[in-house]
Design a protein around this motif. Structure first.
Motif, PDB file in Angstrom:
ATOM      1  N   GLU A 133       0.938   4.063  -2.665  1.00  0.00           N
ATOM      2  CA  GLU A 133       0.688   5.622  -2.485  1.00  0.00           C
ATOM      3  C   GLU A 133       1.738   6.406  -2.700  1.00  0.00           C
ATOM      4  OE1 GLU A 133       0.182   5.257   1.680  1.00  0.00           O
ATOM      5  OE2 GLU A 133      -1.742   4.151   1.675  1.00  0.00           O
ATOM      6  N   SER A 134       3.023   5.922  -2.885  1.00  0.00           N
ATOM      7  CA  SER A 134       3.890   6.978  -3.308  1.00  0.00           C
ATOM      8  C   SER A 134       3.887   7.074  -4.689  1.00  0.00           C
ATOM      9  CB  SER A 134       5.327   6.298  -3.179  1.00  0.00           C
ATOM     10  OG  SER A 134       5.719   5.170  -3.626  1.00  0.00           O
ATOM     11  N   LEU A 150      -5.826  10.402  -4.188  1.00  0.00           N
ATOM     12  CA  LEU A 150      -6.192   9.306  -3.277  1.00  0.00           C
ATOM     13  C   LEU A 150      -7.073   9.763  -2.157  1.00  0.00           C
ATOM     14  CD1 LEU A 150      -5.120   6.400  -2.501  1.00  0.00           C
ATOM     15  CD2 LEU A 150      -3.327   7.281  -1.149  1.00  0.00           C
ATOM     16  N   SER A 160      -7.265   4.187   1.278  1.00  0.00           N
ATOM     17  CA  SER A 160      -6.245   3.071   1.272  1.00  0.00           C
ATOM     18  C   SER A 160      -6.730   2.167   2.409  1.00  0.00           C
ATOM     19  CB  SER A 160      -4.818   3.709   1.698  1.00  0.00           C
ATOM     20  OG  SER A 160      -3.948   2.792   1.563  1.00  0.00           O
ATOM     21  N   ARG A 199       0.981  -1.241   0.061  1.00  0.00           N
ATOM     22  CA  ARG A 199      -0.074  -0.082   0.021  1.00  0.00           C
ATOM     23  C   ARG A 199       0.825   1.202  -0.058  1.00  0.00           C
ATOM     24  NH1 ARG A 199      -2.602  -2.601   4.051  1.00  0.00           N
ATOM     25  NH2 ARG A 199      -2.059  -1.065   5.474  1.00  0.00           N
ATOM     26  N   GLU A 200       1.901   1.278   0.886  1.00  0.00           N
ATOM     27  CA  GLU A 200       2.662   2.400   0.884  1.00  0.00           C
ATOM     28  C   GLU A 200       3.541   2.666  -0.501  1.00  0.00           C
ATOM     29  OE1 GLU A 200       5.589   1.751   3.997  1.00  0.00           O
ATOM     30  OE2 GLU A 200       3.819   1.625   5.675  1.00  0.00           O
TER      31      GLU A 200
END
Length: 235
Positions: A17-18, A28, A31, A13-14
């Motif tokens: 997200e980046s 976004l 999440s 997920r991280e």
């Protein structure tokens, strides 16, 4: 495009997200670590794009897609290549294999953006169809004039006579004003005093245009333009 990420792995997920943060047209809005949580969220706030893992506990990503009556555009991101066929059966935009490179991510989201814009265009309100008739004041009454029935319009100083398939209407109006009211794809001004319905033209003969039994003058300056307008109908 409002998007969400659905993956039970925090690192995945991280990373996604980046990547989303790198793209200006992505926003976004959520999440989630489970398909159930994402499902509940989308019932309250629909989204445009979903990045979706497949292999998650309790409810898989493919199960989630099948549950949604109108799923958002979806990009699958998974470590398992054997689900690709099933994913495309569910009409996903793209299928990304982890670890996902930024280049591959951008290719997928650009494809999603193109589909999103196409949908927006298709859902946009259609322009109203051009009026097929209008009313004119004739003999103290309002008379309906169907565009397809007009043969030609004849200018007479501050009046025009509208010749139709069934009648002649004398109207207190200039021919210039009438020309501005008529759709240009259907009507053409062949002379300073005449506008013809192109679908009613039966013949061009030198410097005249024949409509029914009437021969109307064709201005020399308008002949070439008229030929161009009807040229696509030459045999």
């Amino acid at each position: 495009m409002r998007c969400i990420i659905v993956d039970d792995e925090a690192l995945a997920r991280e990373g996604m997200e980046s990547y989303v943060a790198e793209v200006d047209y992505l926003e976004l809005v959520g999440s989630y670590n489970s398909a159930v949580a994402a499902h509940n969220a989308m019932q309250q706030h629909p989204v445009d794009l979903m990045f979706l893992d497949i292999n998650m506990p309790r409810l898989t990503g493919l199960n989630l897609l099948e549950l949604l009556p109108n799923p958002p555009l979806t990009i699958l991101a998974t470590a398992y290549p054997n689900f690709a066929l099933e994913g495309f059966r569910l009409d996903v935009v793209d299928y990304l294999l982890k670890p996902v490179s930024l280049e591959r991510f951008l290719k997928a989201v650009n494809k999603a953006r193109d589909l999103y814009l196409l949908r927006q265009q298709q859902q946009a309100p259609q322009q109203p169809a051009e009026a097929e008739y209008f009313f004119v004041k004739h003999n103290r009454a309002l008379e309906k004039v169907v565009l397809a029935d007009i043969l030609y319009v004849e200018g007479m100083q501050n009046y025009v006579q509208i010749h139709t398939t069934s009648q002649k209407l004398m109207v207190h109006q200039t021919i210039k004003a009438v020309a501005e009211r008529l759709p240009e794809q259907q009507f053409f001004r062949i002379h300073k005093s005449y506008i013809v319905n192109l679908s009613q033209v039966q013949a061009l003969d030198g410097s005249s245009v024949r409509i029914g039994s009437c021969l109307l003058p064709l201005a020399r300056s308008q002949r070439e333009a008229l030929l161009q307008r009807i040229g696509h109908r030459f045999l």
